[in-house]
Design an enzyme around this catalytic site. Structure first.
Site, mmCIF file in Angstrom:
data_model
loop_
_atom_site.group_PDB
_atom_site.id
_atom_site.type_symbol
_atom_site.label_atom_id
_atom_site.label_comp_id
_atom_site.label_asym_id
_atom_site.label_seq_id
_atom_site.Cartn_x
_atom_site.Cartn_y
_atom_site.Cartn_z
ATOM 1 N N LYS A 29 0.836 -1.215 0.000
ATOM 2 C CA LYS A 29 0.000 0.000 0.000
ATOM 3 C C LYS A 29 0.860 1.249 0.000
ATOM 4 C CE LYS A 29 0.937 1.281 4.433
ATOM 5 N NZ LYS A 29 1.636 2.486 4.828
ATOM 6 N N ASP A 85 -1.848 -2.002 10.178
ATOM 7 C CA ASP A 85 -2.056 -2.003 8.728
ATOM 8 C C ASP A 85 -2.587 -3.339 8.203
ATOM 9 O OD1 ASP A 85 -1.135 0.589 8.471
ATOM 10 O OD2 ASP A 85 0.923 -0.014 8.029
HETATM 11 O O1 C5P Z 1 0.492 -1.583 14.691
HETATM 12 P P1 C5P Z 1 1.907 -1.841 14.331
HETATM 13 O O2 C5P Z 1 2.483 -2.976 15.130
HETATM 14 O O3 C5P Z 1 2.142 -1.996 12.870
HETATM 15 O O4 C5P Z 1 2.708 -0.530 14.742
HETATM 16 C C1 C5P Z 1 4.097 -0.526 14.853
HETATM 17 C C2 C5P Z 1 4.516 0.637 15.714
HETATM 18 O O5 C5P Z 1 4.268 1.859 15.012
HETATM 19 C C3 C5P Z 1 3.762 0.781 17.013
HETATM 20 O O6 C5P Z 1 4.368 0.031 18.025
HETATM 21 C C4 C5P Z 1 3.852 2.260 17.294
HETATM 22 O O7 C5P Z 1 5.130 2.587 17.815
HETATM 23 C C5 C5P Z 1 3.795 2.855 15.900
HETATM 24 N N1 C5P Z 1 2.436 3.245 15.512
HETATM 25 C C6 C5P Z 1 1.854 4.349 16.122
HETATM 26 N N2 C5P Z 1 0.596 4.719 15.755
HETATM 27 C C7 C5P Z 1 -0.088 4.037 14.815
HETATM 28 C C8 C5P Z 1 0.487 2.918 14.177
HETATM 29 C C9 C5P Z 1 1.760 2.532 14.546
HETATM 30 O O8 C5P Z 1 2.455 4.982 16.971
HETATM 31 N N3 C5P Z 1 -1.317 4.443 14.481
#
Ligand code: C5P
Length: 310
Positions: free
Chosen positions: A12, A138
């Site tokens: 994406k 995501d």
């Molecule tokens: O959700 P995911 O594990 O992909 O996110 C990875 C990291 O990115 C999270 O631990 C956080 O530090 C950051 N993140 C965030 N806000 C979001 C998505 C991700 O701070 N909306």
């Protein structure tokens, strides 16, 4: 019982990525427009007593243990269903690793779809979307595909009906990846948004996409029309960590005058292009940026889906 299945999921780009302040749970509230690209990772799953994975293509150096989102997705399905089956998972990666194109999330989404079929679990798309949200912000979008408005961590999705398959994208991937948590931390360190504050909204972009989907108009979305709506609030944070990215952005926008933005948390850049000139644009951008991996993508309505079963 099926012995082997293959599923794939798209990468994406965020056409708009508005970021609010840090939430109490450590995430940031987002307002984003996701666009799925026809660059896919595949997951081949073969029935096996144990659970294991390997990687081919890009990312062969990545861990294949429980820290990999693919194993996490498989374990989550085992837990939810109580099933006592395993699988040998082979991920064929084409989406750049740590590139801001949600490749890891695509792998998790394809794994959910593949194992739901292989283990005959019968979960609905809605249930898989909920499981996806437990795995990463995501992952639900990688299951859904198309173009969608994302809120919350990015997991609250509303599909956007549009004629946007009229534009192509040139992606410029960087040989050195960038960690998403590091970029969000830098966003906080630079105090770009006050803790707990709401993100700006992507309303104008969404209206543009929806208006242009009106079949009576037939004018459709163009890269030139989209240009003024492209925005990524993570750019200052990514550029602060990686000044080389600021230079790529300057060259794309100021020198070459192109509709370009950083994809997600980077370091991949997306340059919008017309489908008719996509091949030429890839060739000319590869010439301008010999140090980057330049490739074409087009918006796709596909989310993670099964390719075949045996
Ligand atoms: O959700 P995911 O594990 O992909 O996110 C990875 C990291 O990115 C999270 O631990 C956080 O530090 C950051 N993140 C965030 N806000 C979001 C998505 C991700 O701070 N909306």
């Amino acid at each position: 019982m099926k012995q082997e299945v293959m599923a794939c999921a798209p990468g994406k780009v965020n056409l708009s990525l508005r970021v609010g302040g840090l939430r109490e749970d450590g995430f940031h509230e987002l307002d984003t427009v996701f666009c799925a690209l026809d660059i896919y990772d595949d997951v081949h799953a073969t029935l096996d007593p144990a659970l294991s994975m390997s990687i081919t293509g890009l990312g062969e150096e990545l861990p294949v243990d429980e820290s990999n989102l693919v194993i996490k997705a498989a374990k989550l399905l085992q837990e939810k269903s109580g099933i006592n089956l395993g699988a040998r998972l082979v991920v064929e990666k084409r989406i750049p690793v740590a590139g801001g194109m949600a490749g890891g999330s695509a792998d998790a989404a394809a794994t959910l779809v593949a194992l739901n079929e292989l283990w005959e679990l019968g979960y609905t798309k809605l249930e898989l979307l909920e499981f996806g949200a437990e795995l990463g912000s995501d992952v639900p979008f990688a299951l859904l595909g198309g173009i969608a408005h994302g809120r919350g961590r990015g997991e609250n999705l509303v599909p956007i009906e549009t004629a946007a398959n009229m534009f192509g994208v040139v992606m410029l991937a960087n040989p050195v990846g960038l960690s998403t948590p590091a970029v969000f931390q830098e966003f906080d360190r630079l105090q770009i948004a006050e803790a707990g504050s709401a993100p700006a909204e992507s309303t104008e972009l969404i209206s543009y996409l929806q208006e242009e989907a009106d079949l009576s108009q037939r004018s459709a979305v163009t890269s030139a029309g989209l240009r003024k709506f492209l925005i990524n609030d993570l750019e200052p944070a990514a550029f602060s960590l990686r000044p080389d990215l600021a230079e790529i952005s300057r060259k794309l926008q100021e020198e070459l005058n192109l509709p370009a933005l950083l994809s997600g948390s980077g370091p991949t850049f997306a340059v919008l292009s017309e489908v008719s000139s996509l091949n030429e644009d890839v060739a000319s951008l590869q010439k301008s940026f010999p140090e980057l991996m330049v490739f074409a993508g087009a918006m796709t309505n596909c989310g993670a889906h099964l390719r075949w079963t045996k």
